[in-house]
Design an enzyme around this catalytic site. Structure first.
Site, PDB file in Angstrom:
ATOM      1  N   TYR A  11      77.564  -6.799  56.844  1.00  0.00           N
ATOM      2  CA  TYR A  11      77.243  -6.745  55.399  1.00  0.00           C
ATOM      3  C   TYR A  11      77.062  -5.302  54.921  1.00  0.00           C
ATOM      4  CZ  TYR A  11      74.108  -7.084  51.292  1.00  0.00           C
ATOM      5  OH  TYR A  11      73.503  -6.924  50.077  1.00  0.00           O
ATOM      6  N   THR A  35      78.575 -10.419  64.801  1.00  0.00           N
ATOM      7  CA  THR A  35      78.089 -11.048  63.565  1.00  0.00           C
ATOM      8  C   THR A  35      78.876 -10.571  62.342  1.00  0.00           C
ATOM      9  OG1 THR A  35      76.383  -9.338  63.251  1.00  0.00           O
ATOM     10  CG2 THR A  35      75.715 -11.328  64.429  1.00  0.00           C
ATOM     11  N   PHE A  70      74.949   1.367  61.874  1.00  0.00           N
ATOM     12  CA  PHE A  70      74.457   0.095  61.329  1.00  0.00           C
ATOM     13  C   PHE A  70      74.420  -1.002  62.395  1.00  0.00           C
ATOM     14  CE2 PHE A  70      76.665   2.315  57.889  1.00  0.00           C
ATOM     15  CZ  PHE A  70      75.729   2.298  56.873  1.00  0.00           C
ATOM     16  N   ALA A  72      73.709  -3.565  65.032  1.00  0.00           N
ATOM     17  CA  ALA A  72      72.454  -3.992  65.648  1.00  0.00           C
ATOM     18  C   ALA A  72      72.368  -5.508  65.588  1.00  0.00           C
ATOM     19  CB  ALA A  72      71.252  -3.397  64.898  1.00  0.00           C
ATOM     20  N   TYR A 138      62.481  -7.335  67.450  1.00  0.00           N
ATOM     21  CA  TYR A 138      63.417  -6.645  66.554  1.00  0.00           C
ATOM     22  C   TYR A 138      62.794  -5.358  66.029  1.00  0.00           C
ATOM     23  CZ  TYR A 138      65.806  -5.534  62.172  1.00  0.00           C
ATOM     24  OH  TYR A 138      66.435  -4.877  61.154  1.00  0.00           O
ATOM     25  N   LYS A 142      63.772  -1.323  66.974  1.00  0.00           N
ATOM     26  CA  LYS A 142      64.177  -0.330  65.971  1.00  0.00           C
ATOM     27  C   LYS A 142      63.228   0.874  65.992  1.00  0.00           C
ATOM     28  CE  LYS A 142      67.783  -2.031  63.747  1.00  0.00           C
ATOM     29  NZ  LYS A 142      68.953  -1.301  63.259  1.00  0.00           N
ATOM     30  N   PHE A 166      63.913  -2.011  53.266  1.00  0.00           N
ATOM     31  CA  PHE A 166      63.063  -3.172  53.035  1.00  0.00           C
ATOM     32  C   PHE A 166      64.031  -4.355  52.871  1.00  0.00           C
ATOM     33  CE2 PHE A 166      58.549  -1.847  52.904  1.00  0.00           C
ATOM     34  CZ  PHE A 166      58.756  -0.578  53.415  1.00  0.00           C
ATOM     35  N   ASN A 167      64.236  -4.915  51.674  1.00  0.00           N
ATOM     36  CA  ASN A 167      65.214  -6.002  51.554  1.00  0.00           C
ATOM     37  C   ASN A 167      66.426  -5.495  50.801  1.00  0.00           C
ATOM     38  OD1 ASN A 167      62.475  -7.296  51.865  1.00  0.00           O
ATOM     39  ND2 ASN A 167      63.845  -8.995  52.213  1.00  0.00           N
ATOM     40  N   GLY A 278      54.000 -15.409  61.093  1.00  0.00           N
ATOM     41  CA  GLY A 278      54.456 -14.018  61.102  1.00  0.00           C
ATOM     42  C   GLY A 278      54.718 -13.450  59.714  1.00  0.00           C
TER      43      GLY A 278
HETATM   44  N1  LIG Z   1      70.122  -6.866  55.706  1.00  0.00           N
HETATM   45  C1  LIG Z   1      68.902  -6.334  55.526  1.00  0.00           C
HETATM   46  O1  LIG Z   1      68.223  -6.678  54.545  1.00  0.00           O
HETATM   47  C2  LIG Z   1      68.390  -5.284  56.501  1.00  0.00           C
HETATM   48  C3  LIG Z   1      67.044  -4.872  56.378  1.00  0.00           C
HETATM   49  C4  LIG Z   1      66.559  -3.879  57.255  1.00  0.00           C
HETATM   50  C5  LIG Z   1      67.403  -3.312  58.194  1.00  0.00           C
HETATM   51  N2  LIG Z   1      68.702  -3.735  58.311  1.00  0.00           N
HETATM   52  C6  LIG Z   1      69.552  -3.117  59.331  1.00  0.00           C
HETATM   53  O2  LIG Z   1      70.802  -2.794  58.756  1.00  0.00           O
HETATM   54  C7  LIG Z   1      71.848  -2.877  59.722  1.00  0.00           C
HETATM   55  C8  LIG Z   1      72.973  -3.743  59.194  1.00  0.00           C
HETATM   56  O3  LIG Z   1      72.470  -5.022  58.871  1.00  0.00           O
HETATM   57  P1  LIG Z   1      73.398  -6.160  58.239  1.00  0.00           P
HETATM   58  O4  LIG Z   1      72.524  -7.003  57.385  1.00  0.00           O
HETATM   59  O5  LIG Z   1      74.624  -5.552  57.676  1.00  0.00           O
HETATM   60  O6  LIG Z   1      73.756  -6.998  59.548  1.00  0.00           O
HETATM   61  P2  LIG Z   1      75.159  -7.611  60.016  1.00  0.00           P
HETATM   62  O7  LIG Z   1      74.849  -8.526  61.150  1.00  0.00           O
HETATM   63  O8  LIG Z   1      75.910  -8.146  58.846  1.00  0.00           O
HETATM   64  O9  LIG Z   1      75.938  -6.326  60.549  1.00  0.00           O
HETATM   65  C9  LIG Z   1      75.768  -5.797  61.842  1.00  0.00           C
HETATM   66  C10 LIG Z   1      77.138  -5.464  62.399  1.00  0.00           C
HETATM   67  O10 LIG Z   1      76.978  -4.874  63.695  1.00  0.00           O
HETATM   68  C11 LIG Z   1      77.913  -5.463  64.588  1.00  0.00           C
HETATM   69  N3  LIG Z   1      77.363  -5.380  65.954  1.00  0.00           N
HETATM   70  C12 LIG Z   1      76.261  -6.006  66.437  1.00  0.00           C
HETATM   71  N4  LIG Z   1      76.070  -5.679  67.730  1.00  0.00           N
HETATM   72  C13 LIG Z   1      77.063  -4.813  68.058  1.00  0.00           C
HETATM   73  C14 LIG Z   1      77.406  -4.127  69.239  1.00  0.00           C
HETATM   74  N5  LIG Z   1      76.682  -4.259  70.378  1.00  0.00           N
HETATM   75  N6  LIG Z   1      78.502  -3.320  69.243  1.00  0.00           N
HETATM   76  C15 LIG Z   1      79.243  -3.178  68.109  1.00  0.00           C
HETATM   77  N7  LIG Z   1      78.963  -3.806  66.950  1.00  0.00           N
HETATM   78  C16 LIG Z   1      77.882  -4.617  66.929  1.00  0.00           C
HETATM   79  C17 LIG Z   1      78.073  -6.883  64.098  1.00  0.00           C
HETATM   80  O11 LIG Z   1      79.295  -7.492  64.514  1.00  0.00           O
HETATM   81  C18 LIG Z   1      78.007  -6.696  62.585  1.00  0.00           C
HETATM   82  O12 LIG Z   1      79.291  -6.476  62.026  1.00  0.00           O
HETATM   83  C19 LIG Z   1      71.199  -3.412  60.991  1.00  0.00           C
HETATM   84  O13 LIG Z   1      70.948  -2.316  61.848  1.00  0.00           O
HETATM   85  C20 LIG Z   1      69.900  -4.015  60.494  1.00  0.00           C
HETATM   86  O14 LIG Z   1      68.895  -3.963  61.500  1.00  0.00           O
HETATM   87  C21 LIG Z   1      69.202  -4.724  57.491  1.00  0.00           C
END
Ligand SMILES: NC(=O)c1ccc[n+]([C@@H]2O[C@H](COP(=O)([O-])OP(=O)(O)OC[C@H]3O[C@@H](n4cnc5c(N)ncnc54)[C@H](O)[C@@H]3O)[C@@H](O)[C@H]2O)c1
Length: 319
Positions: A11, A35, A70, A72, A138, A142, A166-167, A278
């Protein structure tokens, strides 16, 4: 700049990557699609399918100016059931990436950190010097990466910025949120409105907030992308800077539900169930540091977030 975007099929990575390509950066996406989705990779970016532990193969080609990290695992509940997956992917994976950056002289890093590093806040709004006491594997994983980055910056001259989101909500015209399972409120409210998923479950209306439901801080993906561009430019060799990335405003679950009803014209059926283990009443960022030091100036409203998410998720216009 020539940039490696890990997680660029997910995303946030796909949306920020799209903005970077539009700004004429050369983008290479590394993603294992665990994902993410291949069709989300930004148009104009090169896609390498693989695990982040193979980052050296990409960075070894040379010429990279920076990495936006990104990739994770990011589901709180899953992290409690599978801590090994979270420590391996988020911590071991990030360490392999940092080592590859060091070997191949990549000077800049922007890292996706999270409000989950703070855990239960002692005071709201949450500032960057608040106590960090994560309540899930998680958040702990981080925080461990943030600590690792601090040490690598000091010892090896890396210039790094961690953005503690945050969100995050909203969408670009053709890229948005597609988590499976979906745990974020905005897409869940939209699904309840369209009938794609049953009635929305509201976890408790007896919290110490204005309407009794939990309050969170939302940033539009476009404002978040702008923060990444500023962060990239602000990286300084040998320094690790940490910024909260929230608007500074809180919205309750019921306020978000009303926003979806307002922009879509569709009522959202919901039931109030018990509190979820939680959860926390109020998680709102202090955004003063990033506004003052990087000049970040978010412009998208809650209605923009909900409207863009609605159009992306349903393919239908709003009212
Ligand atoms: N969405 C939120 O509101 C939010 C809030 C706080 C932090 N974050 C952080 O932002 C980042 C992105 O989040 P998101 O919502 O886009 O998640 P997401 O799951 O849509 O994107 C994560 C991407 O990382 C890839 N990935 C996962 N493990 C991998 C690996 N071992 N090697 C290569 N690629 C890998 C997945 O295939 C995916 O495309 C993450 O690090 C997440 O912790 C997101």
């Amino acid at each position: 700049m020539k940039l490696l975007v890990t997680g660029g099929a997910g995303y946030i990575g796909s949306c920020v990557g799209t903005v970077l390509v539009a700004q004429h950066h050369e983008v290479v996406v590394l993603d294992d699609l665990s994902t993410g989705f291949a069709d989300a990779v930004p148009d104009g970016a090169e896609f390498v399918q693989g695990d982040i532990t193979t980052a050296a193969d990409v960075l070894g080609r040379g010429g990279f100016d920076g990495v936006l990290h990104f990739a994770a695992k990011s589901q709180v509940g899953e992290s409690v059931a599978k801590p090994d997956l979270y420590w391996r992917t988020n911590v071991t994976g990030s360490m392999a990436l940092l080592d590859a950056m060091r070997v191949h002289d990549v000077p800049r890093l922007v890292f996706s950190s999270t409000a989950a590093t703070y855990g239960e806040p002692e005071a709201v709004p949450i500032t960057e010097d608040a106590r960090t006491k994560p309540t899930s594997p998680y958040g702990a994983s981080k925080l461990a990466v943030d600590m690792m980055i601090t040490d690598y910056a000091a010892a090896f001259g890396l210039g790094a910025v961690s953005l503690r989101y945050f969100n995050v909500g909203g969408a670009l015209a053709d890229r948005g949120e597609r988590h499976d399972p979906e745990s974020h409120l905005v897409p869940l409210v939209i699904d309840a409105a369209t009938g794609a998923r049953g009635r929305l479950q509201v976890f408790g209306d007896d919290w110490p907030t204005e309407d009794g439901t939990c309050v969170r801080d939302y940033v539009h993906i476009n404002d978040l992308a702008a923060a990444h561009v500023l962060a990239l430019a602000a990286t300084t060799a040998g320094k690790h800077q940490i910024f909260n990335l929230g608007s500074g405003d809180g919205y309750s679950v019921l306020q978000m539900l009303s926003a979806v009803e307002r922009v879509s014209g569709v009522p959202v059926p919901y039931d109030v169930t018990g509190r979820r283990a939680g959860d926390t009443a109020r998680l709102v960022a202090s955004s003063s540091k990033i506004r003052n030091e990087l000049g970040w100036d978010p412009t998208f409203t809650i209605d923009d977030i909900v409207r863009d998410a609605w159009v992306f998720r349903t393919g239908k216009p709003t009212v």
